[in-house]
Write a protein that holds these residues in place. Structure first.
Motif, PDB file in Angstrom:
ATOM      1  N   MET A 174       0.841  -1.193   0.000  1.00 41.01           N
ATOM      2  CA  MET A 174       0.000   0.000   0.000  1.00 41.01           C
ATOM      3  C   MET A 174       0.881   1.250   0.000  1.00 41.01           C
ATOM      4  O   MET A 174       1.878   1.304   0.713  1.00 41.01           O
ATOM      5  N   TYR A 175       0.499   2.214  -0.795  1.00 38.50           N
ATOM      6  CA  TYR A 175       1.256   3.455  -0.917  1.00 38.50           C
ATOM      7  C   TYR A 175       0.523   4.568  -0.194  1.00 38.50           C
ATOM      8  O   TYR A 175      -0.710   4.690  -0.271  1.00 38.50           O
ATOM      9  N   ALA A 176       1.282   5.407   0.516  1.00 40.14           N
ATOM     10  CA  ALA A 176       0.695   6.575   1.178  1.00 40.14           C
ATOM     11  C   ALA A 176       1.724   7.695   1.162  1.00 40.14           C
ATOM     12  O   ALA A 176       2.936   7.447   1.154  1.00 40.14           O
ATOM     13  N   GLU A 177       1.247   8.934   1.144  1.00 41.15           N
ATOM     14  CA  GLU A 177       2.164  10.066   1.165  1.00 41.15           C
ATOM     15  C   GLU A 177       1.547  11.224   1.937  1.00 41.15           C
ATOM     16  O   GLU A 177       0.338  11.288   2.148  1.00 41.15           O
ATOM     17  N   ARG A 178       2.416  12.131   2.350  1.00 37.64           N
ATOM     18  CA  ARG A 178       1.989  13.343   3.043  1.00 37.64           C
ATOM     19  C   ARG A 178       2.969  14.462   2.706  1.00 37.64           C
ATOM     20  O   ARG A 178       4.093  14.218   2.258  1.00 37.64           O
ATOM     21  N   VAL A 179       2.534  15.682   2.951  1.00 38.23           N
ATOM     22  CA  VAL A 179       3.396  16.837   2.722  1.00 38.23           C
ATOM     23  C   VAL A 179       4.511  16.844   3.760  1.00 38.23           C
ATOM     24  O   VAL A 179       4.279  16.578   4.945  1.00 38.23           O
ATOM     25  N   SER A 180       5.718  17.136   3.334  1.00 29.57           N
ATOM     26  CA  SER A 180       6.868  17.176   4.234  1.00 29.57           C
ATOM     27  C   SER A 180       7.025  18.557   4.870  1.00 29.57           C
ATOM     28  O   SER A 180       6.520  19.562   4.359  1.00 29.57           O
ATOM     29  N   ARG A 181       7.772  18.572   5.967  1.00 30.23           N
ATOM     30  CA  ARG A 181       8.164  19.850   6.564  1.00 30.23           C
ATOM     31  C   ARG A 181       9.186  20.570   5.704  1.00 30.23           C
ATOM     32  O   ARG A 181       9.405  21.776   5.864  1.00 30.23           O
ATOM     33  N   LEU A 182       9.831  19.846   4.811  1.00 32.86           N
ATOM     34  CA  LEU A 182      10.775  20.443   3.866  1.00 32.86           C
ATOM     35  C   LEU A 182       9.979  21.024   2.710  1.00 32.86           C
ATOM     36  O   LEU A 182       9.196  20.317   2.073  1.00 32.86           O
ATOM     37  N   GLN A 183      10.176  22.287   2.443  1.00 34.02           N
ATOM     38  CA  GLN A 183       9.358  22.985   1.469  1.00 34.02           C
ATOM     39  C   GLN A 183       9.336  22.275   0.118  1.00 34.02           C
ATOM     40  O   GLN A 183      10.366  21.981  -0.469  1.00 34.02           O
ATOM     41  N   GLY A 184       8.131  22.016  -0.366  1.00 28.66           N
ATOM     42  CA  GLY A 184       7.944  21.419  -1.672  1.00 28.66           C
ATOM     43  C   GLY A 184       8.123  19.914  -1.722  1.00 28.66           C
ATOM     44  O   GLY A 184       7.856  19.295  -2.760  1.00 28.66           O
ATOM     45  N   ALA A 185       8.558  19.302  -0.626  1.00 27.59           N
ATOM     46  CA  ALA A 185       8.844  17.866  -0.624  1.00 27.59           C
ATOM     47  C   ALA A 185       7.634  17.062  -0.156  1.00 27.59           C
ATOM     48  O   ALA A 185       6.689  17.592   0.431  1.00 27.59           O
ATOM     49  N   VAL A 186       7.685  15.763  -0.421  1.00 25.51           N
ATOM     50  CA  VAL A 186       6.644  14.822  -0.025  1.00 25.51           C
ATOM     51  C   VAL A 186       7.305  13.649   0.683  1.00 25.51           C
ATOM     52  O   VAL A 186       8.361  13.169   0.245  1.00 25.51           O
ATOM     53  N   VAL A 187       6.700  13.192   1.778  1.00 18.14           N
ATOM     54  CA  VAL A 187       7.151  11.988   2.476  1.00 18.14           C
ATOM     55  C   VAL A 187       6.206  10.850   2.102  1.00 18.14           C
ATOM     56  O   VAL A 187       4.984  11.007   2.156  1.00 18.14           O
ATOM     57  N   TRP A 188       6.744   9.716   1.709  1.00 20.27           N
ATOM     58  CA  TRP A 188       5.891   8.614   1.273  1.00 20.27           C
ATOM     59  C   TRP A 188       6.369   7.284   1.848  1.00 20.27           C
ATOM     60  O   TRP A 188       7.534   7.133   2.228  1.00 20.27           O
TER      61      TRP A 188
END
Length: 230
Positions: A1-15
């Motif tokens: 299963m894949y999931a992602e969220r907005v990172s605290r690093l500007q413009g980045a995504v954590v997945w």
């Protein structure tokens, strides 16, 4: 299963991604680079010019996907040197430093958040990304031609190409094709028909859309939509 969220690093995504079943996975080109965590290893995913296919992997992965063009400044390596590659971070950074970071992530209660912390710290003290790069991404993602983009940003064609190689791993024409592919996938996954998608995403026609998807993703569009898990 894949999931992602907005990172605290500007413009980045954590997945995170844990395959539901054995079989091939498919990572499509998106103009980005990722810092990866898998089975106690830190790796870097370079910029892809075609789909990256994984065979039979069942282990869990986590990653921080940097905003297009920003990862080379954080990692200290030009993007074109990592094009279409997956490499150990220890091949780019001192082994002792990577070993320390791996131990820190393994010992954390939440390894994914610890991985994000490492990415955020990469940005501290790093040279800020070339301010022109966001303009390049915005212009090409809106469908502007490469020549018009260079003119609007006050760059010559060769200068734009050099900057793109360093930041994105390939020239602006390839970046434009990849961003157009991603626009098309958003539309078709939202229920828009293939013909309308081709027009809205900036393709000449539906046949053009089909050719680009097959070349960049490695599958016909209809088959690709049935294998979204990759």
């Amino acid at each position: 299963m894949y999931a992602e969220r907005v990172s605290r690093l500007q413009g980045a995504v954590v997945w995170t991604n844990t395959p539901d079943a054995p079989g091939a996975g498919r990572v499509l080109p998106d103009g980005c680079m990722d810092l990866l965590w898998n089975d106690g290893r830190l790796l870097v995913a370079g910029p892809d010019t075609r789909a990256y296919v994984t065979e039979g992997e069942r282990s869990s992965w986590a990653g921080v996907r940097f905003f297009p063009g920003t990862a080379p400044g954080f990692l200290g390596v030009p993007a074109h040197e990592l094009r279409d590659l997956r490499v150990d971070l220890a091949d780019l950074w001192p082994v002792s430093e990577v070993r320390r970071l791996c131990g820190r992530i393994e010992a954390a209660d939440d390894p994914v958040s610890a991985l994000e912390d490492v990415a955020v710290e990469c940005a501290v003290g790093a040279e800020p990304p070339d301010p022109v790069l966001r303009g390049v991404v915005a212009a090409l993602d809106s469908g502007r031609p490469v020549a018009a983009t260079a003119d609007e940003l006050g760059l010559g064609a060769r200068q734009l190409h050099r900057r793109c190689l360093t930041a994105f791993g390939y020239g602006p024409k390839t970046l434009a094709r990849i961003l157009r592919l991603q626009r098309a996938l958003v539309l078709v996954r939202g229920g828009i028909g293939f013909a309308d998608t081709a027009v809205r995403a900036g393709f000449a026609d539906q046949a053009h859309l089909a050719r680009d998807v097959k070349e960049l993703a490695g599958l016909p569009l209809g088959e690709l939509l049935g294998r979204r898990g990759g």
